[in-house]
Enzyme design. Structure first.
Site, mmCIF file in Angstrom:
data_model
loop_
_atom_site.group_PDB
_atom_site.id
_atom_site.type_symbol
_atom_site.label_atom_id
_atom_site.label_comp_id
_atom_site.label_asym_id
_atom_site.label_seq_id
_atom_site.Cartn_x
_atom_site.Cartn_y
_atom_site.Cartn_z
ATOM 1 N N TYR A 24 107.958 26.197 34.065
ATOM 2 C CA TYR A 24 109.102 25.588 33.377
ATOM 3 C C TYR A 24 110.415 26.088 33.979
ATOM 4 O O TYR A 24 111.352 25.317 34.217
ATOM 5 C CB TYR A 24 109.030 25.891 31.880
ATOM 6 N N SER A 106 122.339 28.498 25.057
ATOM 7 C CA SER A 106 121.958 27.080 25.035
ATOM 8 C C SER A 106 121.756 26.587 23.597
ATOM 9 O O SER A 106 121.335 27.355 22.728
ATOM 10 C CB SER A 106 120.649 26.916 25.817
ATOM 11 N N GLN A 127 126.695 26.438 24.615
ATOM 12 C CA GLN A 127 126.443 25.152 25.289
ATOM 13 C C GLN A 127 125.919 24.141 24.291
ATOM 14 O O GLN A 127 124.996 24.414 23.526
ATOM 15 C CB GLN A 127 125.429 25.341 26.423
ATOM 16 N N TYR A 129 124.323 20.384 23.458
ATOM 17 C CA TYR A 129 123.712 19.088 23.751
ATOM 18 C C TYR A 129 124.019 18.202 22.555
ATOM 19 O O TYR A 129 124.027 18.694 21.416
ATOM 20 C CB TYR A 129 122.188 19.217 23.856
ATOM 21 N N THR A 155 127.091 19.771 27.877
ATOM 22 C CA THR A 155 126.243 19.314 28.985
ATOM 23 C C THR A 155 126.013 17.813 28.884
ATOM 24 O O THR A 155 125.567 17.320 27.841
ATOM 25 C CB THR A 155 124.897 20.064 28.973
ATOM 26 N N ARG A 164 109.163 16.384 34.833
ATOM 27 C CA ARG A 164 108.827 17.497 35.733
ATOM 28 C C ARG A 164 107.315 17.616 35.823
ATOM 29 O O ARG A 164 106.655 17.951 34.836
ATOM 30 C CB ARG A 164 109.453 18.788 35.206
ATOM 31 N N LYS A 254 129.682 20.019 31.674
ATOM 32 C CA LYS A 254 128.693 20.470 32.662
ATOM 33 C C LYS A 254 127.774 19.315 33.057
ATOM 34 O O LYS A 254 127.227 18.628 32.175
ATOM 35 C CB LYS A 254 127.857 21.607 32.054
ATOM 36 N N HIS A 278 121.884 20.185 37.221
ATOM 37 C CA HIS A 278 120.930 20.787 36.296
ATOM 38 C C HIS A 278 119.840 21.561 37.059
ATOM 39 O O HIS A 278 118.672 21.603 36.646
ATOM 40 C CB HIS A 278 120.297 19.717 35.406
HETATM 41 C C1 FMN Z 1 114.501 26.936 32.631
HETATM 42 C C2 FMN Z 1 115.821 26.237 32.604
HETATM 43 C C3 FMN Z 1 116.342 25.810 31.394
HETATM 44 C C4 FMN Z 1 117.603 25.201 31.351
HETATM 45 N N1 FMN Z 1 118.138 24.843 30.149
HETATM 46 C C5 FMN Z 1 119.388 24.350 30.102
HETATM 47 C C6 FMN Z 1 120.006 24.088 28.852
HETATM 48 O O1 FMN Z 1 119.439 24.317 27.795
HETATM 49 N N2 FMN Z 1 121.269 23.570 28.884
HETATM 50 C C7 FMN Z 1 121.953 23.315 30.040
HETATM 51 O O2 FMN Z 1 123.087 22.852 30.006
HETATM 52 N N3 FMN Z 1 121.372 23.576 31.228
HETATM 53 C C8 FMN Z 1 120.129 24.092 31.291
HETATM 54 N N4 FMN Z 1 119.572 24.395 32.501
HETATM 55 C C9 FMN Z 1 120.350 24.189 33.731
HETATM 56 C C10 FMN Z 1 121.114 25.469 34.087
HETATM 57 O O3 FMN Z 1 122.125 25.743 33.159
HETATM 58 C C11 FMN Z 1 121.747 25.366 35.472
HETATM 59 O O4 FMN Z 1 122.481 24.168 35.551
HETATM 60 C C12 FMN Z 1 120.730 25.430 36.605
HETATM 61 O O5 FMN Z 1 119.689 26.309 36.289
HETATM 62 C C13 FMN Z 1 121.410 25.890 37.889
HETATM 63 O O6 FMN Z 1 120.514 25.906 38.958
HETATM 64 P P1 FMN Z 1 119.769 27.243 39.466
HETATM 65 O O7 FMN Z 1 118.774 27.594 38.425
HETATM 66 O O8 FMN Z 1 119.160 26.820 40.743
HETATM 67 O O9 FMN Z 1 120.811 28.315 39.618
HETATM 68 C C14 FMN Z 1 118.321 24.992 32.556
HETATM 69 C C15 FMN Z 1 117.786 25.426 33.766
HETATM 70 C C16 FMN Z 1 116.550 26.051 33.797
HETATM 71 C C17 FMN Z 1 116.025 26.560 35.118
#
Ligand code: FMN
Length: 380
Positions: A24, A106, A127, A129, A155, A164, A254, A278
């Site tokens: 995940y 989050s 953050q 949603y 976001t 995924r 975002k 993301h």
């Molecule tokens: C496991 C996971 C959960 C995420 N959950 C959220 C979330 O709840 N809200 C959000 O805005 N972005 C979420 N993201 C996106 C991250 O905030 C971010 O944009 C992204 O991880 C950046 O890329 P990187 O992991 O390669 O640094 C998530 C990313 C991952 C890997």
């Protein structure tokens, strides 16, 4: 295992976590083209080495959204982060405070806002949603205010969750029945360290902020299925008014990947944007953030604060993103791998590693302050 880098924390996380959680975190949508691009495009950018400048005193601090920060870095929002270490968001907020940077909670965290606020001694970021029930949204924003959150990240790149493959294969997605529960429990049993620390001692396993409206079925059963039915895909720029009516602090949008959308965010009165895809988890095939950033920063960089995320694994990557026009970056997987690998201490450690990497990059590009980092740090 001796840890020297974010990459080592990834290896450790893979060892410690049940596959449904590791995949995940680690995975992206569809064929993971954008996920790979984020990292590869950053690696490709050559830093310009300059020597014999006085770099004895290097200052990595900055000020963003009226907050002093020890580094131009924030911990980005990560859903279910709390499943990677016991009450994980509590540990992460403390690590961020220790280092002197903001933590973002989050909407779909495990620990609810008030639990994180009780663990924190400074304001953190929240953050949002957009969930269909606006009354609930208003109450959530009120909770963020009451908890003293300083900045809101809204976001906008998840009207629907990207598909995924890894989540399907690992048993996280589309497996809400007994069989799914059994698969996850079995994976947990094969990772006894995690099973004790999080599976047993880290209860309750809920989406803490949304549990009040959902009761017991708060999304962990079939997390992606839950998002599909509860996220509001009808949101438009007009809905920013709703947030503005209820939130008067700094507002960051975002999930911007296009200069036209960045301009729209500026016109809508946002204080900042995060250039983001993301982490390659939504629309596979879109450009890497490092590729999208320069045009966006050029279009709106004097109207609002441009942040960026995606693929940042080292301090060198942070310098590359600043050189491409960002004022700060958010870390995603980098901090979650470390949380899974070593809890609060792991997150602090990975941030120290990144800080040291930034220092060497600044010393050898001949810069001593963050505001001196620009395109001339790169070989073009
Ligand atoms: C496991 C996971 C959960 C995420 N959950 C959220 C979330 O709840 N809200 C959000 O805005 N972005 C979420 N993201 C996106 C991250 O905030 C971010 O944009 C992204 O991880 C950046 O890329 P990187 O992991 O390669 O640094 C998530 C990313 C991952 C890997």
């Amino acid at each position: 295992m001796k840890i020297a880098s974010t990459f080592d924390y990834r290896t450790l996380a893979k060892r410690r976590l049940p596959p449904f959680l590791f995949e995940y975190i680690d995975g992206g949508s569809y064929a993971e083209v954008t996920l790979r691009r984020n990292v590869a495009e950053l690696e490709r950018i050559a830093l310009r080495q300059r020597v014999l400048n006085d770099v004895d005193q290097i200052d990595l601090s900055t000020r963003l959204f009226d907050e002093d920060m020890a580094l131009p870095i924030g911990l980005g929002p990560i859903g279910l982060a709390g499943m990677n270490a016991r009450r994980g968001e509590r540990q992460a907020v403390r690590a961020a405070e220790k280092i002197g940077i903001p933590f973002t909670l989050s909407t779909v965290s495990c620990c609810p806002i008030d639990e994180v606020a009780a663990a924190a001694s400074k304001p953190f970021w929240f953050q949002l949603y957009m969930i269909r029930d606006r009354g609930f949204m208003r109450a959530l924003i009120d909770k963020a205010k009451a908890a003293g959150c300083s900045t809101m990240i809204f976001t906008v790149d998840m009207p629907l969750p990207g598909s995924r493959y890894r989540d399907v294969h690992s048993g996280l997605a589309g497996a809400s029945g007994l069989l799914g529960q059994f698969r996850r429990a079995w994976q947990g049993a094969l990772h006894p360290g995690w099973a004790w620390d999080v599976g047993i001692m880290g209860r309750p396993h809920q989406l803490g902020n949304v549990a009040p409206v959902l009761g017991h079925d708060s999304g962990l059963e079939d997390f992606l299925g839950w998002m599909k039915t509860n996220f509001d895909a009808s949101v438009t720029w007009k809905d920013l008014d709703f947030i503005r009516e209820n939130w008067d602090g700094p507002l960051i949008i975002k999930g911007i990947l296009d200069a036209e959308d960045a301009k729209a965010a500026a016109s809508a009165g946002a204080d900042g944007i995060v250039v983001s895809n993301h982490g390659g988890r939504q629309l596979d095939g879109v450009p890497a953030t490092a590729s999208a950033l320069p045009a966006i920063a050029e279009a709106v960089g004097d109207q609002l604060t441009v942040l960026v995320d995606g693929g940042i694994r080292t301090g060198l990557d942070v310098i590359r993103m600043l050189a491409l026009g960002a004022k700060g970056v958010l870390l995603g997987r980098a901090w979650v791998y470390a949380l899974a690998g070593g809890g609060q201490a792991g997150v602090e450690h990975v941030l120290r590693i990144i800080e040291t990497e930034m220092r060497i990059a600044m010393a050898l590009t001949g810069r001593t302050r963050i505001d001196q980092i620009d395109r001339t740090c790169l070989v073009d």
